[in-house]
Scaffold this active site. Structure first.
Site, PDB file in Angstrom:
ATOM      1  N   THR A   1       0.831  -1.207   0.000  1.00 28.03           N
ATOM      2  CA  THR A   1       0.000   0.000   0.000  1.00 28.03           C
ATOM      3  C   THR A   1       0.862   1.252   0.000  1.00 28.03           C
ATOM      4  O   THR A   1       0.557   2.235  -0.680  1.00 28.03           O
ATOM      5  CB  THR A   1      -0.933   0.005   1.229  1.00 28.03           C
ATOM      6  OG1 THR A   1      -1.781  -1.140   1.169  1.00 28.03           O
ATOM      7  CG2 THR A   1      -1.791   1.259   1.252  1.00 28.03           C
ATOM      8  N   CYS A   2       1.963   1.208   0.736  1.00 29.83           N
ATOM      9  CA  CYS A   2       2.852   2.365   0.820  1.00 29.83           C
ATOM     10  C   CYS A   2       3.431   2.700  -0.551  1.00 29.83           C
ATOM     11  O   CYS A   2       3.542   3.872  -0.928  1.00 29.83           O
ATOM     12  CB  CYS A   2       3.986   2.090   1.804  1.00 29.83           C
ATOM     13  SG  CYS A   2       3.423   1.509   3.415  1.00 29.83           S
ATOM     14  N   SER A   3       3.810   1.670  -1.306  1.00 25.11           N
ATOM     15  CA  SER A   3       4.469   1.885  -2.587  1.00 25.11           C
ATOM     16  C   SER A   3       3.490   2.182  -3.714  1.00 25.11           C
ATOM     17  O   SER A   3       3.804   2.926  -4.641  1.00 25.11           O
ATOM     18  CB  SER A   3       5.298   0.650  -2.967  1.00 25.11           C
ATOM     19  OG  SER A   3       6.400   0.496  -2.090  1.00 25.11           O
TER      20      SER A   3
END
Length: 246
Positions: free
Chosen positions: A49-51
């Site tokens: 999700t962060c990337s």
């Protein structure tokens, strides 16, 4: 409902960072004093999700945030500086200051430290975002306490909407091209002349073929341009669309 940290100063911490292959200590005051700062924190570099969403959208909206009074945008994670630098390069996050909280001192001071030992992560940061003015937390958006890795309120659009609900977001533009295509060059130049950022998908790379082009657009020529998910079409159609913008 306000968060208990709102109205409170951020923790006084010294971060051990790497700049041009040298160790450089950066303090809380260096980052926040006499500045308006957006900081978003996440469980780990390179995590899905962060990337895919969290960091890229902050990078994308950075010019709009800065036009609305934000001096810097910080991405914090309980990772070492080598990992944070590699992640920034991988995502081309040129608008984001990557801040390694390797010892979790800042995260612990924010009461955002969580135990993710079941994933083999150890102690990490809960996902949140905050607006900090002159070292004092004005607003926090903390993800709800749910299983997994919720991502509902700490996104860039929510932050921008808080800062200025009338702010206009940049168009999300995708251009499908092929090597040696003069019309593709013309379309790219038209967007560049307007200062509009765009992503390019080139036929023949990463498994993208003419069949893919036809499936997406119903057409067999390049370029094909999408704006905010809507098919605009060829270079001529793009130039007409740009002309309508004024």
């Amino acid at each position: 409902m306000s968060h208990p940290r709102e109205g409170q100063p951020v923790p006084q911490v010294t971060f051990h960072t790497r700049i041009n292959n040298n160790w450089v200590d950066v303090t809380t005051d260096d980052l926040f004093q006499n500045k308006t700062v957006v900081l978003f924190s996440l469980p780990g570099a390179f995590t899905p999700t962060c990337s895919s969403t969290h960091l890229p959208r902050y990078n994308e909206l950075a010019p709009v945030l800065k036009a609305n009074g934000v001096d810097s945008i910080i991405c914090l994670s309980v990772n070492d500086p080598f990992v944070m630098d590699a992640w920034a390069q991988d995502l081309h996050a040129e608008n984001i200051y990557m801040l390694p909280d390797g010892n979790a001192d800042f995260t612990e001071g924010m009461d955002m430290l969580v135990d993710k030992h079941e994933l083999g992560f150890g102690k990490r940061s809960w996902r949140y975002a905050m607006l900090v003015k002159n070292g004092v937390v004005e607003k926090m958006f903390v993800e709800p306490n749910k299983p997994g890795d919720p991502f509902e309120v700490s996104d860039a659009d929510t932050m921008l909407n808080y800062i200025n609900p009338q702010a206009k977001c940049p168009h999300r533009i995708t251009l499908i091209s092929k090597p040696g295509c003069a019309h593709c060059v013309r379309a790219k130049q038209a967007l560049t002349d307007r200062g509009m950022k765009f992503e390019t998908i080139e036929l023949g790379s990463h498994g993208v073929s003419f069949s893919t082009l036809n499936a997406l657009t119903g057409r067999g020529t390049t370029p094909q341009v999408f704006v905010d998910g809507e098919l605009i079409g060829t270079a001529d159609e793009l130039e007409a669309w740009l002309a309508r913008l004024g």
